[in-house]
Every structure is written in C-alpha cells, then in structure tokens.
Write a protein that holds these residues in place. Structure first.
Motif, mmCIF file in Angstrom:
data_model
loop_
_atom_site.group_PDB
_atom_site.id
_atom_site.type_symbol
_atom_site.label_atom_id
_atom_site.label_comp_id
_atom_site.label_asym_id
_atom_site.label_seq_id
_atom_site.Cartn_x
_atom_site.Cartn_y
_atom_site.Cartn_z
ATOM 1 N N ILE A 159 -21.762 35.931 -15.633
ATOM 2 C CA ILE A 159 -20.401 36.597 -16.685
ATOM 3 C C ILE A 159 -20.357 35.418 -18.215
ATOM 4 O O ILE A 159 -19.778 34.169 -17.411
ATOM 5 N N GLY A 160 -21.194 35.900 -18.716
ATOM 6 C CA GLY A 160 -21.429 34.444 -19.989
ATOM 7 C C GLY A 160 -22.673 33.704 -20.262
ATOM 8 O O GLY A 160 -22.116 33.172 -20.728
ATOM 9 N N GLY A 161 -23.107 33.634 -19.156
ATOM 10 C CA GLY A 161 -24.491 33.066 -19.303
ATOM 11 C C GLY A 161 -25.658 33.514 -18.206
ATOM 12 O O GLY A 161 -25.247 34.342 -17.371
ATOM 13 N N PHE A 162 -26.782 32.333 -18.321
ATOM 14 C CA PHE A 162 -27.338 32.381 -17.593
ATOM 15 C C PHE A 162 -28.308 30.992 -17.128
ATOM 16 O O PHE A 162 -27.759 30.532 -17.483
ATOM 17 N N TYR A 163 -28.110 31.030 -15.853
ATOM 18 C CA TYR A 163 -29.780 29.917 -15.964
ATOM 19 C C TYR A 163 -31.128 29.710 -15.228
ATOM 20 O O TYR A 163 -30.453 31.198 -15.054
ATOM 21 N N CYS A 164 -31.738 29.293 -15.089
ATOM 22 C CA CYS A 164 -33.197 28.900 -14.783
ATOM 23 C C CYS A 164 -33.457 28.647 -13.473
ATOM 24 O O CYS A 164 -32.858 27.862 -13.159
ATOM 25 N N SER A 165 -34.584 28.937 -12.423
ATOM 26 C CA SER A 165 -34.940 28.393 -12.231
ATOM 27 C C SER A 165 -36.141 28.519 -10.967
ATOM 28 O O SER A 165 -36.970 29.892 -11.810
ATOM 29 N N CYS A 166 -37.047 27.648 -10.855
ATOM 30 C CA CYS A 166 -38.115 27.626 -10.425
ATOM 31 C C CYS A 166 -39.052 27.882 -9.118
ATOM 32 O O CYS A 166 -38.158 27.530 -8.170
ATOM 33 N N ARG A 167 -40.743 27.826 -9.341
ATOM 34 C CA ARG A 167 -41.004 28.256 -7.814
ATOM 35 C C ARG A 167 -40.922 27.173 -7.249
ATOM 36 O O ARG A 167 -41.091 25.988 -7.481
ATOM 37 N N PHE A 168 -41.401 26.917 -6.155
ATOM 38 C CA PHE A 168 -41.221 25.814 -5.026
ATOM 39 C C PHE A 168 -42.239 25.164 -5.930
ATOM 40 O O PHE A 168 -43.743 25.362 -6.011
ATOM 41 N N GLY A 169 -42.116 24.042 -5.835
ATOM 42 C CA GLY A 169 -43.653 23.162 -6.357
ATOM 43 C C GLY A 169 -43.435 22.900 -7.904
ATOM 44 O O GLY A 169 -44.038 22.321 -8.560
ATOM 45 N N TYR A 170 -42.245 23.593 -8.377
ATOM 46 C CA TYR A 170 -42.030 23.388 -10.027
ATOM 47 C C TYR A 170 -41.285 22.062 -10.425
ATOM 48 O O TYR A 170 -40.284 22.479 -9.633
ATOM 49 N N LEU A 171 -41.243 22.041 -11.573
ATOM 50 C CA LEU A 171 -40.418 21.317 -11.741
ATOM 51 C C LEU A 171 -39.369 22.025 -12.708
ATOM 52 O O LEU A 171 -40.302 22.220 -13.838
ATOM 53 N N LEU A 172 -37.957 22.093 -13.185
ATOM 54 C CA LEU A 172 -37.186 22.821 -14.410
ATOM 55 C C LEU A 172 -37.287 21.650 -15.633
ATOM 56 O O LEU A 172 -37.020 20.461 -15.658
ATOM 57 N N HIS A 173 -37.874 21.935 -16.616
ATOM 58 C CA HIS A 173 -38.243 21.225 -18.179
ATOM 59 C C HIS A 173 -36.825 21.117 -18.757
ATOM 60 O O HIS A 173 -35.691 21.738 -17.777
ATOM 61 N N SER A 174 -36.630 19.732 -19.499
ATOM 62 C CA SER A 174 -35.187 19.433 -20.022
ATOM 63 C C SER A 174 -34.356 20.665 -20.685
ATOM 64 O O SER A 174 -34.171 20.625 -21.340
ATOM 65 N N ASP A 175 -35.794 21.822 -21.262
ATOM 66 C CA ASP A 175 -35.185 23.181 -22.380
ATOM 67 C C ASP A 175 -34.828 23.567 -21.013
ATOM 68 O O ASP A 175 -34.008 24.717 -21.860
ATOM 69 N N ASN A 176 -34.615 23.561 -19.863
ATOM 70 C CA ASN A 176 -33.937 24.206 -18.463
ATOM 71 C C ASN A 176 -33.967 25.940 -18.602
ATOM 72 O O ASN A 176 -33.853 26.809 -18.017
ATOM 73 N N ARG A 177 -35.551 26.523 -19.086
ATOM 74 C CA ARG A 177 -36.117 27.229 -19.261
ATOM 75 C C ARG A 177 -37.693 27.105 -18.841
ATOM 76 O O ARG A 177 -38.105 28.401 -18.080
ATOM 77 N N THR A 178 -38.104 26.559 -19.301
ATOM 78 C CA THR A 178 -39.293 26.160 -18.795
ATOM 79 C C THR A 178 -39.913 25.575 -17.507
ATOM 80 O O THR A 178 -38.996 24.375 -17.482
ATOM 81 N N CYS A 179 -40.574 25.894 -16.276
ATOM 82 C CA CYS A 179 -40.666 25.206 -15.804
ATOM 83 C C CYS A 179 -42.536 24.796 -15.510
ATOM 84 O O CYS A 179 -43.350 25.495 -15.646
ATOM 85 N N LYS A 180 -42.567 23.371 -14.993
ATOM 86 C CA LYS A 180 -43.709 22.098 -14.988
ATOM 87 C C LYS A 180 -44.146 21.966 -14.041
ATOM 88 O O LYS A 180 -43.639 21.735 -13.051
ATOM 89 N N VAL A 181 -45.208 21.452 -13.539
ATOM 90 C CA VAL A 181 -45.435 20.923 -12.271
ATOM 91 C C VAL A 181 -45.216 19.230 -12.318
ATOM 92 O O VAL A 181 -46.370 19.371 -13.463
ATOM 93 N N GLU A 182 -44.791 18.721 -11.303
ATOM 94 C CA GLU A 182 -45.208 17.170 -11.512
ATOM 95 C C GLU A 182 -47.137 17.350 -10.611
ATOM 96 O O GLU A 182 -47.384 17.890 -9.218
ATOM 97 N N CYS A 183 -47.763 16.665 -11.498
ATOM 98 C CA CYS A 183 -48.860 16.558 -11.213
ATOM 99 C C CYS A 183 -49.736 14.712 -11.430
ATOM 100 O O CYS A 183 -50.647 15.054 -12.524
ATOM 101 N N SER A 184 -49.125 14.072 -11.999
ATOM 102 C CA SER A 184 -50.083 13.394 -12.458
ATOM 103 C C SER A 184 -50.518 11.802 -10.871
ATOM 104 O O SER A 184 -50.842 11.157 -11.859
ATOM 105 N N GLU A 185 -50.114 12.718 -10.223
ATOM 106 C CA GLU A 185 -50.685 11.329 -9.004
ATOM 107 C C GLU A 185 -51.349 11.891 -7.926
ATOM 108 O O GLU A 185 -51.186 12.363 -6.701
#
Length: 368
Positions: A159-185
């Motif tokens: 009520i009054g808003g929404f939030y986003c989450s990501c599938r397993f293996g993904y990270l929520l970006h600082s924009d709180n909407r985009t799902c990115k991956v940790e893939c630097s290692e």
C-alpha cells in the motif's frame, strides 16, 4: 429565459476564486451553502494531494448545476496539472450527457483539482453538488509493460508503493530496480572451456561489468571461437556506445565488439586472456557465447640419430610434449659418456627442447 442588462460585461466579471488545499487521504467536497442554493459569481477550487504511490478516486453522490451548452454558465471541472479530465453541469434527471451520474474519476497521479464556478445568475434554483474523494493504492507491478518494466525480475506491491527483488545469483542495483550480476572474479585454468554472458541466450543483465580471465602456464596460447548467435546492443552511428565486449591478450587488444556480427575465431597468441563485458541500464539483447581451446608453443622437428629412433615420431611437438630416443638392436644411447637404454627430452615453454639428441653407439659385444 435569461435576462441581460446594459451592464452585461460587469455582471460577467468573477473575482479571483478561493483555493482550498486538501491533503487528507479521503474527504467530502460540497458547493458553498449546500444543500441550499449555491451563490452566483462564485469560484472555488479544491486542490487534492495524496502521498506518492496513491491516486485519487472522485465521484458525486448529488449533482445539480445550471445546464448550458458546453457548460459555459455553471460547471464543475476536474483536472490535473496538465489536462482537463472532465467538465460537468446540468441535472442528473434531465441532462445525463453532461452530468457525472455514476461516473468515477481516477487521477493519473497523486494530484487532482476540482473547480466549481457559477456565473452572474440562475434561471432556476440549483443546489450544487456533494462529492467524495479517497486515496487509492497504485499497483505499480500490475501496470508494468514489456517496454517499460517497473522491475527487472520480481515486483512486490504494497500500500503506497512497491519494491523490487532479483532472482538467485543476481544483485539489486543502486537504482533499486535493475538486477545485475557479480561477475568480476571468473577465472578459467583448464585447457578448454566455454564462456557466455549471463542467462545466454536470454537477455543479459543490465548495469553490469563482467571480467572473465583465462590463465594458463607460459608456453600455452589461447584460441577463442565465438558462436554465430551474437547479439549485443549497438548504435547505427556510434561504435558500441552502450554495451560492448573487449578482449585483452598480452599486449594486444581486440574490440570493442557489439551488434549481431560474431567476432568468429581469435588466435590470441597469449597464455593470459581477459574478456571484459559491459552493459548499461537498458536493452534486451541476447548476448554471446564462446569456446576456448589451448595449443602449446611449437618446438622444432626432431630427427632420429643414426641407428636410432624417436617415439613418437615423426610428428609436430608442442609445449610439454615428450620424445623418447632409443637405439636399434646392437646399439645403446650414449649421453655424457654414459650408456643407457633410452633418453627422454621435453618441449619447453620457450619453444626449445630440454636437451640435445644423443648418439647411438654400437655395443661392445665382449662386455655384453
């Protein structure tokens, strides 16, 4: 019949109207003097604002204004900051086309304005209107479209808003909407393998910087083979301004690559390869996949000694390959004045053999 006087321009003049600000989550709005007759030459505006994440629902339970063509005399006007949503006048029982009836108005955002205006006179007795408004929750998740998705993966309404989450293996970006991956290692040390963008051949994650490293011993060289199915967001006029793939091998660089044309085969000539893949915050492209293989640095061809042989041979020798030198019957390998049955040499990382080819010496039958 309406009566017009010589002072008509003055009679049509209406002073600057009253503005009432409403910030409650619900409320009732009535014309002046309701349920008695509303005054002439009157203008009142109610500006309704509710918190973000809500819209405003407005409807009338009583409506009785002077009717006129296009509501040019008295009216109730509903509008937002940018557009007029409805203009009403008349009586429910006689002028249903311009009266609101059971119509419910829902604002596109969290602001709505209702203006009541009466002109200089009324031919009959009109009581005005009684309206009610309330804040209604916006289900942002239900309103998303394929072109403008609220969340990359999962959307959760409250009520009054929404939030986003990501599938397993993904990270929520600082924009709180985009799902990115940790893939630097990502480190690959096997002599063959496959590498691809995340979720390939489905669209790759947004707002990600991925680094894939292939590291092998010196003496090996890495060869890349990209699949024909290659799809990275591009631009018709500028070279790879959005998403791109770059390859660094030793002191060589390849790319940036984007678009739908596969880079094909790349012989890097190096044992150490870095693959950098960058994606921005938009796009729905399929990505890329490659397989890599390793070949060794070549060593010179070998020639068997007189009265001897080499196993295996003849063949092409590369890094870490071994060759065994042995002699024909009646002969023995002689190396550093030492006789032996056989002698083994190895191809080294710099493309040279670990030792020279020994000689085959005839055996002294008296000592055998």
């Amino acid at each position: 019949m309406r009566i017009f006087h010589l002072f008509l321009p003055l009679l049509w003049f209406i002073a600057e109207g009253e503005i009432i600000t409403l910030k409650e989550m619900y409320g009732e709005i009535r014309t002046p003097n309701f349920p008695d007759l509303y005054p002439s030459d009157s203008e009142v505006t109610w500006n309704i604002t509710v918190p973000e994440g809500f819209r405003i629902r407005l409807y009338f339970i009583h409506f009785d204004l002077e009717p006129s063509y296009l509501c040019e005399y008295d009216y109730a006007r509903v509008e937002t900051d940018e557009q007029v949503l409805s203009t009403f006048c008349g009586r429910e029982s006689t002028d249903t086309e311009q009266a609101p009836g059971k119509q419910v108005i829902v604002s596109p955002a969290n602001f709505l304005s209702l203006t009541f205006r009466s002109d200089f006179s009324n031919e009959e007795r009109y009581t005005g209107f009684d309206a009610h408004y309330s804040a209604v929750d916006v289900d942002e998740c239900a309103e998303k479209s394929d072109e403008d998705m609220v969340c990359d993966h999962h959307c959760h309404n409250y009520i009054g808003g929404f939030y986003c989450s990501c599938r397993f293996g993904y990270l929520l970006h600082s924009d709180n909407r985009t799902c990115k991956v940790e893939c630097s290692e990502n480190l690959y040390t096997q002599r063959s393998g496959t590498i691809s963008s995340a979720d390939y051949p489905n669209p790759y994650p947004k707002s990600s910087d991925c680094l894939y490293r292939i590291e092998l011993e010196e003496g090996f060289v890495v060869n890349l083979q990209f699949d024909d199915n290659f799809d990275i967001e591009d631009h018709p006029d500028v070279s790879c301004p959005y998403d791109f793939l770059k390859i660094k091998a030793g002191n060589k660089e390849y790319g940036p690559f984007c678009g739908v044309k596969s880079p094909g085969r790349i012989e890097t000539g190096s044992n150490s390869v870095q693959i950098l893949f960058h994606s921005d915050n938009s796009g729905e492209n399929g990505g890329w996949k490659l397989s890599y293989t390793v070949t060794g640095i070549s060593c010179p061809d070998l020639q068997a000694p007189l009265n001897g042989k080499i196993d295996p041979g003849p063949t092409k020798y590369t890094f870490k390959d071994q060759a065994v030198i042995s002699c024909n019957t009646g002969y023995r390998v002689l190396k550093d004045n030492v006789e032996m049955e056989s002698f083994q040499i190895e191809c080294r990382k710099d493309g040279t053999w670990s030792n020279q080819i020994p000689k085959c010496q005839k055996m002294d039958l008296r000592m055998s």
